[in-house]
Design a protein around this motif. Structure first.
Motif, PDB file in Angstrom:
ATOM      1  N   HIS A   1      77.948 103.623  64.027  1.00  0.00           N
ATOM      2  CA  HIS A   1      79.291 103.249  64.094  1.00  0.00           C
ATOM      3  C   HIS A   1      79.618 104.697  63.953  1.00  0.00           C
ATOM      4  N   ILE A   2      80.065 105.335  64.995  1.00  0.00           N
ATOM      5  CA  ILE A   2      80.870 106.632  64.812  1.00  0.00           C
ATOM      6  C   ILE A   2      82.186 106.808  65.302  1.00  0.00           C
ATOM      7  N   ASN A   3      83.168 107.356  64.328  1.00  0.00           N
ATOM      8  CA  ASN A   3      84.325 107.594  64.621  1.00  0.00           C
ATOM      9  C   ASN A   3      84.943 106.376  65.174  1.00  0.00           C
ATOM     10  N   GLY A   4      84.577 105.146  64.551  1.00  0.00           N
ATOM     11  CA  GLY A   4      85.213 104.149  64.805  1.00  0.00           C
ATOM     12  C   GLY A   4      84.750 103.322  66.255  1.00  0.00           C
ATOM     13  N   SER A   5      83.488 103.651  66.882  1.00  0.00           N
ATOM     14  CA  SER A   5      83.082 103.110  67.812  1.00  0.00           C
ATOM     15  C   SER A   5      81.415 102.981  67.662  1.00  0.00           C
ATOM     16  N   ASP A   6      80.952 101.891  68.249  1.00  0.00           N
ATOM     17  CA  ASP A   6      79.729 101.624  68.150  1.00  0.00           C
ATOM     18  C   ASP A   6      78.804 102.329  69.443  1.00  0.00           C
ATOM     19  N   ARG A   7      78.006 103.139  68.964  1.00  0.00           N
ATOM     20  CA  ARG A   7      77.147 103.796  69.965  1.00  0.00           C
ATOM     21  C   ARG A   7      75.810 103.525  69.939  1.00  0.00           C
ATOM     22  N   SER A   8      75.061 102.965  71.060  1.00  0.00           N
ATOM     23  CA  SER A   8      73.665 102.574  70.832  1.00  0.00           C
ATOM     24  C   SER A   8      73.094 103.975  71.433  1.00  0.00           C
TER      25      SER A   8
ATOM     26  N   THR B   1      77.828 119.268  58.378  1.00  0.00           N
ATOM     27  CA  THR B   1      78.311 118.263  57.495  1.00  0.00           C
ATOM     28  C   THR B   1      79.060 117.338  58.016  1.00  0.00           C
ATOM     29  N   VAL B   2      78.875 115.942  58.021  1.00  0.00           N
ATOM     30  CA  VAL B   2      79.700 114.839  58.309  1.00  0.00           C
ATOM     31  C   VAL B   2      80.065 113.920  57.286  1.00  0.00           C
ATOM     32  N   HIS B   3      80.591 112.891  57.503  1.00  0.00           N
ATOM     33  CA  HIS B   3      80.814 111.879  56.399  1.00  0.00           C
ATOM     34  C   HIS B   3      79.867 110.657  56.953  1.00  0.00           C
ATOM     35  N   VAL B   4      79.158 110.017  56.020  1.00  0.00           N
ATOM     36  CA  VAL B   4      78.435 108.838  56.147  1.00  0.00           C
ATOM     37  C   VAL B   4      78.941 107.882  55.050  1.00  0.00           C
ATOM     38  N   ASN B   5      79.716 106.986  55.482  1.00  0.00           N
ATOM     39  CA  ASN B   5      80.221 105.608  54.451  1.00  0.00           C
ATOM     40  C   ASN B   5      81.153 106.692  53.484  1.00  0.00           C
ATOM     41  N   GLY B   6      81.981 107.223  54.256  1.00  0.00           N
ATOM     42  CA  GLY B   6      83.158 108.138  53.449  1.00  0.00           C
ATOM     43  C   GLY B   6      82.658 109.381  52.604  1.00  0.00           C
ATOM     44  N   ALA B   7      81.225 109.944  52.390  1.00  0.00           N
ATOM     45  CA  ALA B   7      80.851 110.846  51.659  1.00  0.00           C
ATOM     46  C   ALA B   7      80.628 111.879  52.613  1.00  0.00           C
ATOM     47  N   ARG B   8      80.561 113.087  52.084  1.00  0.00           N
ATOM     48  CA  ARG B   8      79.800 114.186  52.911  1.00  0.00           C
ATOM     49  C   ARG B   8      78.569 114.287  52.839  1.00  0.00           C
ATOM     50  N   VAL B   9      77.800 114.554  53.787  1.00  0.00           N
ATOM     51  CA  VAL B   9      76.273 114.699  53.777  1.00  0.00           C
ATOM     52  C   VAL B   9      75.893 115.550  54.699  1.00  0.00           C
ATOM     53  N   LEU B  10      74.656 116.175  54.634  1.00  0.00           N
ATOM     54  CA  LEU B  10      74.189 117.176  55.385  1.00  0.00           C
ATOM     55  C   LEU B  10      73.462 116.322  56.489  1.00  0.00           C
ATOM     56  N   SER B  11      73.844 116.493  57.651  1.00  0.00           N
ATOM     57  CA  SER B  11      73.260 115.682  58.737  1.00  0.00           C
ATOM     58  C   SER B  11      71.990 115.930  59.141  1.00  0.00           C
ATOM     59  N   CYS B  12      71.452 117.247  58.851  1.00  0.00           N
ATOM     60  CA  CYS B  12      70.285 117.830  59.116  1.00  0.00           C
ATOM     61  C   CYS B  12      69.159 117.128  58.377  1.00  0.00           C
TER      62      CYS B  12
ATOM     63  N   GLY C   1      74.436 101.237  60.647  1.00  0.00           N
ATOM     64  CA  GLY C   1      75.273 100.358  59.843  1.00  0.00           C
ATOM     65  C   GLY C   1      76.581 100.701  59.080  1.00  0.00           C
ATOM     66  N   LEU C   2      76.411 102.206  58.926  1.00  0.00           N
ATOM     67  CA  LEU C   2      77.438 102.566  58.047  1.00  0.00           C
ATOM     68  C   LEU C   2      78.388 103.486  58.831  1.00  0.00           C
ATOM     69  N   PRO C   3      79.627 103.528  58.370  1.00  0.00           N
ATOM     70  CA  PRO C   3      80.511 104.429  59.301  1.00  0.00           C
ATOM     71  C   PRO C   3      79.972 105.702  59.139  1.00  0.00           C
TER      72      PRO C   3
END
Ligand code: FES
Ligand code: FES
Length: 166
Positions: free
Chosen positions: A10-17, A52-63, A72-74
């Motif tokens: 669920h990325i930037n408000g859209s579901d992407r498979s 850095t991106v946000h997962v479930n509102g928190a900043r995380v290192l996507s690497c 299942g998380l925004p």
């Protein structure tokens, strides 16, 4: 046989498979599978913050995050911050106004980190901002201007202003 799993993010408000090897990082899923190349890879080892991106509102290192962990998380990336083409998020606008980037490669991570830093309440003083932004490295040395941009944006957000028209 290749191990491929289909997941929905669920990325930037859209579901992407996407059909991916479950070992794929969130960073590679964004960049290589979804064409969202705003999130950058500076090290792939959790040391630079460019991813850095946000997962479930928190900043995380996507690497250091597997794509399957984000299922299942925004997820929010730099591409989702502005609401329209002629509007920037206040943090984006402040970065432009204060010249808070040069090459721009660390910038998406800096901005996503800055949005979270302000939201966490860690933008109350110059030293707090420096400390809580220290996970984002800038080789161009834009730190002084990044500090000014974050102070400016934090002031706007405190007044409830989220976006600025260009
Ligand atoms: S690419 Fe993730 S911290 Fe450097
Ligand atoms: S603007 Fe070039 S690394 Fe930060």
């Amino acid at each position: 046989m290749k191990n491929v799993e289909t997941i929905t993010l669920h990325i930037n408000g859209s579901d992407r498979s996407l059909a991916i090897d479950p070992r794929t990082t969130l960073l590679d899923a964004l960049r290589e599978h979804l064409g969202l190349t705003g999130t950058k890879k500076g090290c792939d080892h959790g040391q630079c913050g460019a991813c850095t991106v946000h997962v479930n509102g928190a900043r995380v290192l996507s690497c250091l995050t597997l794509a399957v962990q984000a299922e299942g998380l925004p997820v929010a990336t730099i591409e989702g911050l502005s609401r329209s083409e002629d509007e920037l998020h206040v943090v984006q606008a402040a970065f432009v106004r204060h010249d808070a980037f040069q090459c721009g490669y660390c910038t998406p991570g800096q901005i996503m980190s800055a949005v979270a830093c302000i939201r966490e309440g860690h933008a109350g003083s110059d030293s707090d901002i420096r400390e809580y932004m220290s996970g984002n490295i800038c080789r161009c040395g834009a730190y002084a201007n990044i500090l000014e941009a974050i102070k400016d944006a934090a002031g706007s957000l405190a007044k409830g202003i989220e976006h600025e028209t260009l």
